[in-house]
Design an enzyme around this catalytic site. Structure first.
Site, PDB file in Angstrom:
ATOM      1  N   ASP A  93      35.889  20.354 -33.807  1.00 47.96           N
ATOM      2  CA  ASP A  93      37.269  20.056 -34.153  1.00 47.96           C
ATOM      3  C   ASP A  93      38.151  20.850 -33.193  1.00 47.96           C
ATOM      4  OD1 ASP A  93      39.118  19.892 -37.332  1.00 47.96           O
ATOM      5  OD2 ASP A  93      39.443  19.004 -35.362  1.00 47.96           O
ATOM      6  N   SER A  94      39.445  20.480 -33.114  1.00 47.62           N
ATOM      7  CA  SER A  94      40.298  21.033 -32.054  1.00 47.62           C
ATOM      8  C   SER A  94      40.909  22.379 -32.427  1.00 47.62           C
ATOM      9  CB  SER A  94      41.438  20.051 -31.761  1.00 47.62           C
ATOM     10  OG  SER A  94      42.008  19.599 -32.982  1.00 47.62           O
ATOM     11  N   GLY A  96      43.410  22.958 -34.618  1.00 50.23           N
ATOM     12  CA  GLY A  96      44.735  22.857 -35.234  1.00 50.23           C
ATOM     13  C   GLY A  96      44.658  22.920 -36.749  1.00 50.23           C
ATOM     14  N   ASP A 269      32.628  14.127 -41.996  1.00 45.10           N
ATOM     15  CA  ASP A 269      32.134  15.508 -42.103  1.00 45.10           C
ATOM     16  C   ASP A 269      32.777  16.177 -43.304  1.00 45.10           C
ATOM     17  OD1 ASP A 269      34.879  16.137 -40.814  1.00 45.10           O
ATOM     18  OD2 ASP A 269      34.048  18.092 -41.344  1.00 45.10           O
ATOM     19  N   CYS A 307      14.516  12.429 -55.551  1.00 47.79           N
ATOM     20  CA  CYS A 307      14.608  13.021 -54.211  1.00 47.79           C
ATOM     21  C   CYS A 307      13.263  13.584 -53.778  1.00 47.79           C
ATOM     22  CB  CYS A 307      15.656  14.137 -54.212  1.00 47.79           C
ATOM     23  SG  CYS A 307      15.882  14.917 -52.603  1.00 47.79           S
ATOM     24  N   CYS A 309      12.967  15.710 -51.123  1.00 48.01           N
ATOM     25  CA  CYS A 309      13.233  16.804 -50.182  1.00 48.01           C
ATOM     26  C   CYS A 309      12.395  18.034 -50.536  1.00 48.01           C
ATOM     27  CB  CYS A 309      14.720  17.158 -50.183  1.00 48.01           C
ATOM     28  SG  CYS A 309      15.236  18.305 -51.469  1.00 48.01           S
ATOM     29  N   CYS A 312      13.286  19.602 -53.957  1.00 50.35           N
ATOM     30  CA  CYS A 312      12.886  18.808 -55.125  1.00 50.35           C
ATOM     31  C   CYS A 312      11.380  18.643 -55.243  1.00 50.35           C
ATOM     32  CB  CYS A 312      13.562  17.434 -55.073  1.00 50.35           C
ATOM     33  SG  CYS A 312      15.350  17.569 -55.193  1.00 50.35           S
ATOM     34  N   HIS A 338      19.041  20.727 -50.198  1.00 49.81           N
ATOM     35  CA  HIS A 338      19.008  19.484 -50.976  1.00 49.81           C
ATOM     36  C   HIS A 338      20.307  18.696 -50.840  1.00 49.81           C
ATOM     37  CE1 HIS A 338      18.762  16.512 -54.124  1.00 49.81           C
ATOM     38  NE2 HIS A 338      19.967  16.924 -54.495  1.00 49.81           N
TER      39      HIS A 338
HETATM   40  N1  LIG Z   1      41.779  18.140 -36.463  1.00 49.54           N
HETATM   41  C1  LIG Z   1      41.849  17.743 -37.745  1.00 49.54           C
HETATM   42  N2  LIG Z   1      40.901  18.135 -38.632  1.00 49.54           N
HETATM   43  C2  LIG Z   1      41.022  17.728 -39.938  1.00 49.54           C
HETATM   44  C3  LIG Z   1      40.088  18.194 -40.895  1.00 49.54           C
HETATM   45  C4  LIG Z   1      38.928  19.119 -40.519  1.00 49.54           C
HETATM   46  C5  LIG Z   1      37.657  18.323 -40.440  1.00 49.54           C
HETATM   47  N3  LIG Z   1      36.479  19.197 -40.506  1.00 49.54           N
HETATM   48  C6  LIG Z   1      36.339  20.093 -39.369  1.00 49.54           C
HETATM   49  C7  LIG Z   1      35.193  21.039 -39.544  1.00 49.54           C
HETATM   50  C8  LIG Z   1      35.007  21.870 -38.318  1.00 49.54           C
HETATM   51  C9  LIG Z   1      34.531  23.203 -38.819  1.00 49.54           C
HETATM   52  C10 LIG Z   1      35.081  23.353 -40.187  1.00 49.54           C
HETATM   53  C11 LIG Z   1      35.379  21.979 -40.710  1.00 49.54           C
HETATM   54  C12 LIG Z   1      40.246  17.791 -42.216  1.00 49.54           C
HETATM   55  N4  LIG Z   1      39.548  18.145 -43.334  1.00 49.54           N
HETATM   56  C13 LIG Z   1      40.180  17.505 -44.346  1.00 49.54           C
HETATM   57  N5  LIG Z   1      39.852  17.619 -45.630  1.00 49.54           N
HETATM   58  C14 LIG Z   1      38.817  18.554 -46.045  1.00 49.54           C
HETATM   59  C15 LIG Z   1      38.930  18.616 -47.554  1.00 49.54           C
HETATM   60  C16 LIG Z   1      37.902  19.518 -48.130  1.00 49.54           C
HETATM   61  C17 LIG Z   1      37.864  20.875 -47.781  1.00 49.54           C
HETATM   62  C18 LIG Z   1      36.889  21.685 -48.370  1.00 49.54           C
HETATM   63  C19 LIG Z   1      35.987  21.158 -49.295  1.00 49.54           C
HETATM   64  C20 LIG Z   1      36.054  19.802 -49.622  1.00 49.54           C
HETATM   65  C21 LIG Z   1      37.008  18.981 -49.049  1.00 49.54           C
HETATM   66  N6  LIG Z   1      41.204  16.747 -43.939  1.00 49.54           N
HETATM   67  C22 LIG Z   1      41.279  16.925 -42.604  1.00 49.54           C
HETATM   68  C23 LIG Z   1      42.197  16.439 -41.670  1.00 49.54           C
HETATM   69  C24 LIG Z   1      42.079  16.865 -40.336  1.00 49.54           C
HETATM   70  C25 LIG Z   1      43.053  16.456 -39.342  1.00 49.54           C
HETATM   71  O1  LIG Z   1      44.030  15.722 -39.627  1.00 49.54           O
HETATM   72  N7  LIG Z   1      42.904  16.928 -38.083  1.00 49.54           N
END
Ligand SMILES: Nc1nc2c(CCNCC3CCCC3)c3[nH]c(NCCc4ccccc4)nc3cc2c(=O)[nH]1
Length: 372
Positions: A93-94, A96, A269, A307, A309, A312, A338
């Site tokens: 991811d970038s 931001g 993800d 499962c 795995c 399990c 799991h």
């Molecule tokens: N660049 C960018 N990243 C976003 C992310 C991070 C995605 N995972 C990145 C990984 C890289 C390393 C870490 C994550 C998001 N994650 C979520 N929701 C997570 C909600 C959530 C959080 C925790 C538990 C369950 C649900 N919305 C997101 C929107 C954006 C977005 O617009 N721009």
């Protein structure tokens, strides 16, 4: 060469599709769930665990890796693949999103984002170019544009201005990428626009016009309702080209994965499976199991009867409950294994269902058993 998306089969009744993303680090079958390895590790999993469970691509985190261990060590290690001994694709991811969800007193401007490290309070400045530079140092196979993810209840004016700046940042990042990245590295654009369809349409059209290697839908799973998420998802996904991968960011529960793939999304993800595992919750074919519950005190059956795995096949609910209650690290490790296996196997079953034009049948069967 940057990645190539190969479309293999479209489901007869939905926008779901099976494909393969060909990258220099290996092929990725889609639809696919991507385990998150924030600081160079999918927490408690070895790379052999990850291969054994069927992980095809994992995520790294620009923000975290930049702060610790830092780019000096990352470069000396020869990049993240070598550093963590993972020879399959890595998506980063970038940064931001993480700056806004983790860092302290950040300040956003046209040029970039000023923030203080959540670790030691040191001051840093991320720009679209800096983000690509760090993702290059990581040797990321699939990089994200530097964007601002606004929360679900941001005003129309704020979202409009933010989305327009994210478009300007995307162009800057793309120009830097073309001039500085290795030819095997790919870059995705990220569509923003909040909960406003007119802004989503502008963001999608302008981002696609820049011709990225793939496209992410950002700004979702940030506090909106499930209905809002599905509405924006189903509006935005068809605006993205069919011949490129589509990635719905931050999506991790089974229903959100089914809805995403049904809309034509290829990648997703979430930290959810490993995070809830560390808190003692498992995803099973019969719904969530909170293993600490006294109900499982003398339950010597497997965590998930459906499962196969490692967890399990070798341990009982009673034993897992004991480990979690005793705060034994093995409890977090066995539940993490799991939960990841469960989502990866679900994706494999979805790919198979699409090949047989039975995506909706599988979704219905899964939902009924899961308790949705
Ligand atoms: N660049 C960018 N990243 C976003 C992310 C991070 C995605 N995972 C990145 C990984 C890289 C390393 C870490 C994550 C998001 N994650 C979520 N929701 C997570 C909600 C959530 C959080 C925790 C538990 C369950 C649900 N919305 C997101 C929107 C954006 C977005 O617009 N721009």
């Amino acid at each position: 060469m940057p990645l190539k998306y190969e479309l293999i089969k479209k489901d007869k009744y939905t926008n779901a599709r099976v494909g393969v993303i060909h990258t220099a680090s290996g092929d990725i079958p889609t639809p696919i769930f991507m385990p998150v390895g924030t600081v160079g590790t999918v927490k408690t999993m070895t790379v052999d665990d990850l291969k054994e469970m069927g992980a095809k691509i994992i995520l790294g985190n620009t923000y975290h890796l930049y702060l610790k261990p830092g780019m000096d060590i990352m470069k000396k290690a020869g990049g993240l693949h070598k550093f963590m001994n993972w020879d399959r694709p890595i998506l980063t991811d970038s940064g931001g999103f993480q700056v806004f969800s983790l860092a302290d007193n950040r300040k956003i401007s046209e040029d970039g984002v000023m923030f203080r490290s959540h670790i030691d309070g040191s001051k840093h400045f991320f720009t679209p170019e800096k983000s690509i530079e760090i993702q290059n140092d990581i040797h990321s196979d699939i990089m994200m544009s530097f964007d601002e993810c606004v929360d679900a209840n941001a005003s129309y004016d704020y979202v409009k201005n933010s989305m327009e700046r994210t478009l300007r940042w995307a162009k800057r990042g793309l120009d830097y990428h073309k001039a500085n990245s290795h030819p095997d590295q790919s870059l995705f654009g990220i569509v923003q626009g909040g909960m406003f369809k007119d802004l989503r349409e502008i963001s999608a059209r302008e981002t696609v016009a820049m011709d990225f290697d793939g496209y992410s839908i950002g700004g979702l799973s940030v506090g909106e309702t499930k209905e809002e998420m599905i509405d924006i998802l189903n509006f935005t996904t068809p605006l993205l080209p069919e011949d490129k991968p589509r990635y719905n960011m931050g999506v991790g529960t089974p229903d959100y994965l089914f809805e995403s793939f049904e809309a034509g999304i290829d990648m997703a993800d979430c930290v959810l499976p490993t995070r809830i595992a560390r808190n003692g919750t498992a995803l099973t074919s019969e719904g969530r199991v909170v293993i600490k519950n006294a109900t499982y005190k003398e339950d010597f059956s497997p965590l998930d009867p459906e499962c196969d795995c490692y967890t399990c096949s070798n341990y009982s609910r009673a034993y897992l409950r004991h480990l979690v209650n005793a705060k034994e690290i093995l409890g977090a490790r066995l539940l993490s294994y799991h939960n990841l296996y469960f989502l990866l196997k679900m994706c494999e079953n979805i790919r198979e269902a699409i090949m047989n034009d039975s995506f909706l049948d599988y979704k219905k069967e899964f939902y009924e058993k899961y308790g949705y």
